[in-house]
Design a protein around this motif. Structure first.
Motif, PDB file in Angstrom:
ATOM      1  N   ALA A   1      60.228  42.869  40.656  1.00 48.42           N
ATOM      2  CA  ALA A   1      60.075  43.295  42.051  1.00 48.42           C
ATOM      3  C   ALA A   1      58.619  43.205  42.494  1.00 48.42           C
ATOM      4  N   LEU A   2      57.691  43.540  41.598  1.00 52.94           N
ATOM      5  CA  LEU A   2      56.275  43.432  41.929  1.00 52.94           C
ATOM      6  C   LEU A   2      55.879  41.967  42.119  1.00 52.94           C
ATOM      7  N   ALA A   3      56.357  41.116  41.226  1.00 53.78           N
ATOM      8  CA  ALA A   3      56.034  39.691  41.320  1.00 53.78           C
ATOM      9  C   ALA A   3      56.593  39.073  42.597  1.00 53.78           C
ATOM     10  N   ALA A   4      57.775  39.525  43.006  1.00 47.49           N
ATOM     11  CA  ALA A   4      58.429  38.974  44.192  1.00 47.49           C
ATOM     12  C   ALA A   4      57.653  39.284  45.467  1.00 47.49           C
ATOM     13  N   LYS A   5      56.783  40.272  45.429  1.00 49.22           N
ATOM     14  CA  LYS A   5      55.986  40.626  46.606  1.00 49.22           C
ATOM     15  C   LYS A   5      54.707  39.798  46.699  1.00 49.22           C
ATOM     16  N   SER A   6      54.387  39.075  45.641  1.00 45.89           N
ATOM     17  CA  SER A   6      53.105  38.371  45.581  1.00 45.89           C
ATOM     18  C   SER A   6      53.267  36.910  46.011  1.00 45.89           C
ATOM     19  N   SER A   7      52.118  36.233  46.128  1.00 44.28           N
ATOM     20  CA  SER A   7      52.139  34.795  46.424  1.00 44.28           C
ATOM     21  C   SER A   7      52.011  33.970  45.145  1.00 44.28           C
ATOM     22  N   ALA A   8      52.037  34.639  43.989  1.00 42.38           N
ATOM     23  CA  ALA A   8      51.855  33.968  42.702  1.00 42.38           C
ATOM     24  C   ALA A   8      53.085  33.148  42.322  1.00 42.38           C
ATOM     25  N   THR A   9      52.849  32.142  41.504  1.00 45.37           N
ATOM     26  CA  THR A   9      53.956  31.477  40.820  1.00 45.37           C
ATOM     27  C   THR A   9      54.513  32.461  39.798  1.00 45.37           C
ATOM     28  N   VAL A  10      55.832  32.547  39.707  1.00 43.78           N
ATOM     29  CA  VAL A  10      56.456  33.487  38.780  1.00 43.78           C
ATOM     30  C   VAL A  10      57.288  32.711  37.767  1.00 43.78           C
ATOM     31  N   ILE A  11      56.960  32.866  36.494  1.00 42.84           N
ATOM     32  CA  ILE A  11      57.711  32.267  35.394  1.00 42.84           C
ATOM     33  C   ILE A  11      58.498  33.386  34.724  1.00 42.84           C
ATOM     34  N   ILE A  12      59.818  33.239  34.679  1.00 45.82           N
ATOM     35  CA  ILE A  12      60.676  34.276  34.111  1.00 45.82           C
ATOM     36  C   ILE A  12      61.379  33.694  32.889  1.00 45.82           C
ATOM     37  N   LEU A  13      61.210  34.355  31.759  1.00 43.82           N
ATOM     38  CA  LEU A  13      61.801  33.904  30.507  1.00 43.82           C
ATOM     39  C   LEU A  13      62.998  34.776  30.138  1.00 43.82           C
ATOM     40  N   MET A  14      63.952  34.173  29.440  1.00 40.03           N
ATOM     41  CA  MET A  14      65.103  34.907  28.888  1.00 40.03           C
ATOM     42  C   MET A  14      65.846  35.686  29.979  1.00 40.03           C
ATOM     43  N   ALA A  15      66.182  35.001  31.081  1.00 38.66           N
ATOM     44  CA  ALA A  15      66.719  35.721  32.237  1.00 38.66           C
ATOM     45  C   ALA A  15      67.949  35.078  32.855  1.00 38.66           C
ATOM     46  N   MET A  16      68.536  34.077  32.244  1.00 35.82           N
ATOM     47  CA  MET A  16      69.656  33.380  32.883  1.00 35.82           C
ATOM     48  C   MET A  16      70.858  34.292  33.118  1.00 35.82           C
ATOM     49  N   SER A  17      71.053  35.275  32.260  1.00 33.33           N
ATOM     50  CA  SER A  17      72.201  36.171  32.421  1.00 33.33           C
ATOM     51  C   SER A  17      72.050  37.088  33.633  1.00 33.33           C
ATOM     52  N   ARG A  18      70.823  37.216  34.143  1.00 34.89           N
ATOM     53  CA  ARG A  18      70.570  38.083  35.303  1.00 34.89           C
ATOM     54  C   ARG A  18      70.030  37.287  36.489  1.00 34.89           C
ATOM     55  N   LEU A  19      70.271  35.993  36.492  1.00 32.97           N
ATOM     56  CA  LEU A  19      69.681  35.120  37.511  1.00 32.97           C
ATOM     57  C   LEU A  19      70.048  35.548  38.931  1.00 32.97           C
ATOM     58  N   GLU A  20      71.327  35.808  39.177  1.00 37.38           N
ATOM     59  CA  GLU A  20      71.751  36.147  40.538  1.00 37.38           C
ATOM     60  C   GLU A  20      71.051  37.411  41.029  1.00 37.38           C
ATOM     61  N   ALA A  21      71.014  38.446  40.209  1.00 35.80           N
ATOM     62  CA  ALA A  21      70.386  39.700  40.607  1.00 35.80           C
ATOM     63  C   ALA A  21      68.881  39.527  40.811  1.00 35.80           C
ATOM     64  N   ILE A  22      68.263  38.705  39.982  1.00 40.82           N
ATOM     65  CA  ILE A  22      66.823  38.469  40.122  1.00 40.82           C
ATOM     66  C   ILE A  22      66.523  37.732  41.422  1.00 40.82           C
ATOM     67  N   MET A  23      67.333  36.729  41.744  1.00 41.94           N
ATOM     68  CA  MET A  23      67.128  36.007  43.000  1.00 41.94           C
ATOM     69  C   MET A  23      67.398  36.905  44.202  1.00 41.94           C
ATOM     70  N   ASP A  24      68.278  37.864  44.068  1.00 37.16           N
ATOM     71  CA  ASP A  24      68.510  38.836  45.151  1.00 37.16           C
ATOM     72  C   ASP A  24      67.241  39.638  45.434  1.00 37.16           C
ATOM     73  N   ILE A  25      66.493  39.946  44.369  1.00 35.63           N
ATOM     74  CA  ILE A  25      65.245  40.694  44.536  1.00 35.63           C
ATOM     75  C   ILE A  25      64.222  39.861  45.307  1.00 35.63           C
ATOM     76  N   PHE A  26      64.098  38.598  44.944  1.00 34.98           N
ATOM     77  CA  PHE A  26      63.175  37.721  45.672  1.00 34.98           C
ATOM     78  C   PHE A  26      63.628  37.547  47.122  1.00 34.98           C
ATOM     79  N   ASN A  27      64.922  37.384  47.329  1.00 37.34           N
ATOM     80  CA  ASN A  27      65.451  37.206  48.674  1.00 37.34           C
ATOM     81  C   ASN A  27      65.172  38.439  49.537  1.00 37.34           C
ATOM     82  N   ALA A  28      65.312  39.619  48.940  1.00 36.45           N
ATOM     83  CA  ALA A  28      65.061  40.863  49.669  1.00 36.45           C
ATOM     84  C   ALA A  28      63.595  41.016  50.051  1.00 36.45           C
TER      85      ALA A  28
END
Length: 259
Positions: free
Chosen positions: A158-185
């Motif tokens: 959630a903190l990364a989604a607020k920034s202008s930084a490139t975000v690299i997320i590892l070991m997260a495919m099982s939670r991809l939809e929920a993570i993208m919801d955070i960025f979308n929000a």
């Protein structure tokens, strides 16, 4: 008499040629090699023929042994055979649980050394010609795990989604939809995303999209772990996207000239 010693070695992102000379030397000198699922097993060809090689399978969804059992193997083999190499995918200190193994060795009186490796967080985007940073686009990048030890989504997302930084997320495919919801929000629905599976290997697959649609694109492509998720405007610098946008711009220019 054996001198017990543990060497944690980074095997790199998957391509066996992306390993350091120091790492190869450590592999050659090992009496025992305990290797992970993410370490390319062709690297074992460099081992001494008399060395013990044992798969200990550590990655998301693949645990041949618990971390406690691995720690016990490290200690046991170090005292019975001397030089133990713990061969880890990427870099030992990037979500590699290296500190737990170092603590176990030191508590047993075993000396430890570390050979850094090339992390997939850096090498995999580079293999696809996507920079982590680019002047005028962004000034920093985050590398984060998708989930915490309890299995919950990391609050750092959630903190990364607020920034202008490139975000690299590892070991997260099982939670991809929920993570993208955070960025979308956080207003990032149009932000480019790349998901790269089995990066730097012949099995490498990539899917490009945006925060708003990457989950469905990845489902259609059948992507799974091991993958990295890359979110940020720099993803638009992928060669295929540059060609696409350049083609669109050329078409618009021709239309304007006709007018």
């Amino acid at each position: 008499m054996f001198i017990p010693h543990l060497t944690l070695v980074g095997a790199g992102p998957g391509d066996p040629e992306l390993i350091t000379l120091k790492a190869l030397k450590a592999i050659r000198n090992a009496a025992v090699i305990l290797y992970d699922a993410l370490a390319n097993d062709t690297l074992l060809e460099y081992a001494n023929p008399d060395a013990i090689t044992r798969f200990v399978g550590k990655r998301y969804g693949c645990h041949a042994l618990s971390q406690h059992e691995i720690n016990e193997l490290i200690v046991g083999y170090a005292f019975s055979h001397g030089n133990v190499v713990r061969l880890k995918g990427g870099d030992p200190f990037v979500f590699g649980r290296a500190t737990e193994e170092i603590d176990a060795a030191r508590q047993a009186g075993i000396t430890v050394s570390v050979v850094p490796g090339i992390s997939s967080a850096l090498a995999v985007p580079a293999s696809q010609m996507i920079p982590l940073t680019s002047r005028g686009i962004n000034e920093s990048f985050w590398v984060t795990t998708g989930t915490t030890q309890s299995g919950e989504i990391s609050p750092d997302i959630a903190l990364a989604a607020k920034s202008s930084a490139t975000v690299i997320i590892l070991m997260a495919m099982s939670r991809l939809e929920a993570i993208m919801d955070i960025f979308n929000a956080n207003g990032k629905g149009e932000t480019p995303v790349a998901i790269i599976q089995d990066g730097t290997t012949p099995k490498e697959k990539i899917v490009l999209g945006k925060v708003k649609d990457i989950y469905f694109r990845s489902l259609h492509a059948g992507l799974a772990n091991p993958s990295i998720i890359m979110v940020g405007d720099v993803v638009a610098l992928h060669p295929s996207l540059i060609t696409h946008y350049a083609g669109q711009q050329n078409m618009l220019t021709r239309v304007a000239e006709k007018r």
